[in-house]
Design an enzyme around this catalytic site. Structure first.
Site, PDB file in Angstrom:
ATOM      1  N   ASP A  92      42.759   3.841  57.251  1.00 57.81           N
ATOM      2  CA  ASP A  92      42.712   4.281  58.584  1.00 57.81           C
ATOM      3  C   ASP A  92      42.619   5.766  58.634  1.00 57.81           C
ATOM      4  OD1 ASP A  92      42.815   1.604  59.145  1.00 57.81           O
ATOM      5  OD2 ASP A  92      44.451   1.873  60.812  1.00 57.81           O
ATOM      6  N   HIS A 149      44.330   1.491  50.303  1.00 58.02           N
ATOM      7  CA  HIS A 149      43.815   0.381  49.788  1.00 58.02           C
ATOM      8  C   HIS A 149      42.444   0.661  48.826  1.00 58.02           C
ATOM      9  CE1 HIS A 149      46.433  -2.481  52.124  1.00 58.02           C
ATOM     10  NE2 HIS A 149      46.446  -1.431  52.803  1.00 58.02           N
ATOM     11  N   SER A 253      48.198  12.294  54.964  1.00 62.19           N
ATOM     12  CA  SER A 253      47.434  13.420  54.438  1.00 62.19           C
ATOM     13  C   SER A 253      45.797  13.069  54.234  1.00 62.19           C
ATOM     14  CB  SER A 253      47.944  13.841  52.819  1.00 62.19           C
ATOM     15  OG  SER A 253      47.249  15.067  52.447  1.00 62.19           O
TER      16      SER A 253
END
Length: 291
Positions: A92, A149, A253
């Site tokens: 995200d 992921h 980050s």
């Protein structure tokens, strides 16, 4: 550039970024009871975080700020594109830049770029795999889900820790600090996929207290002064499927993704400024047969 923005950038050069980040990391790992809950609730309000997505919605159930920040989402909330020729978004966040790696250079922002070789710790053999390939840089803001992921099935080949600064990686800093992503502390993970190599580079930033991977746990801190490399050739293979978690940030980050030439084409809707959701379409493989 506005005076306030100039001051924000100048302050970062003067700030003892590692010391501040490690102090914040210590506090974020502390089990401080009601104080921890108060800070979590304040953070949720400040950044308008949607806790209905979290597996554990109640802020009081998190013993540390880190546990809250790396919170797991509810099962099924981020379905992963299933098509065999589809590459999944790893996080995200928001696209900072994406495009072609030209002459070994990666675009950071207008008037700024950096080299893939520097990004990967100066290793020519690693960077040559991505010469004339493609890159995507995705920024994770404080409100985002902070687990990373796999875009594709992959077998881990190398992990490289590269020491560096801890500048903020927000859009203002990216536009004004030269070589940002190749000067900040980072962990580069190189995978062999059925379609070619893939690099996922986890870039540290101010008050990022930790970078972790699922196979090694905490890679930093402690921060080092030398590049460290781990080779996984010949060991028991570490394999991860598309959509599986590979790492996480404690206090967000940026992830820089590298792919070799002719491997894929990014989804047409993706451009600088596009919001991303883990598991959605990232790119389409040019040839879905194995390399």
């Amino acid at each position: 550039m506005k005076l306030l923005d100039m001051l924000k950038i100048a302050t970062q050069y003067l700030l003892p970024k590692h010391a501040v980040s490690r102090l914040v990391g210590y506090l974020a790992a502390a089990e401080a009871g009601s104080l921890t809950t108060f800070l979590i609730k304040a953070f949720i309000k400040r950044f308008n975080i949607n806790m209905s997505e979290a597996e554990q919605e109640d802020p009081a159930q998190y013993k540390t700020f880190n546990a809250f920040f790396t919170r797991k989402l509810k099962d099924g909330l981020r379905p992963v594109v299933a098509e065999s020729n589809a590459v999944a978004l790893p996080v995200d966040g928001c696209v900072s830049q994406l495009g072609d790696i030209q002459y070994g250079r990666i675009i950071q922002a207008k008037r700024h770029d950096f080299s893939a070789r520097e990004l990967l710790g100066g290793d020519k053999d690693l960077s040559d795999q991505f010469q004339n390939g493609k890159f995507a840089t995705i920024y994770l803001s404080p409100r985002d889900y902070h687990r990373i992921h796999m875009p594709l099935d992959g077998e881990l080949q190398n992990m490289v820790y590269i020491p560096g600064d801890l500048f903020s990686v927000n859009p203002l800093t990216a536009q004004n600090v030269p070589n940002l992503f190749a000067r900040n502390e980072r962990v580069a993970c190189i995978f062999k996929t059925p379609y070619g190599p893939m690099a996922l580079v986890l870039v540290g930033a101010t008050i990022v207290a930790s970078i972790e991977t699922v196979w090694a746990g905490t890679v930093t801190p402690p921060a080092g002064k030398l590049v460290k490399r781990w080779d996984f050739h010949g060991n028991t293979p570490i394999t991860l499927k598309k959509g599986e978690e590979m790492g996480r940030f404690k206090l967000g980050s940026t992830v820089v993704c590298l792919f070799p030439p002719a491997m894929l084409e990014f989804a047409e809707h993706l451009q600088a400024g596009t919001d991303t959701r883990m598991g959605e379409i990232f790119a389409t493989l040019n040839n879905s047969t194995t390399a």
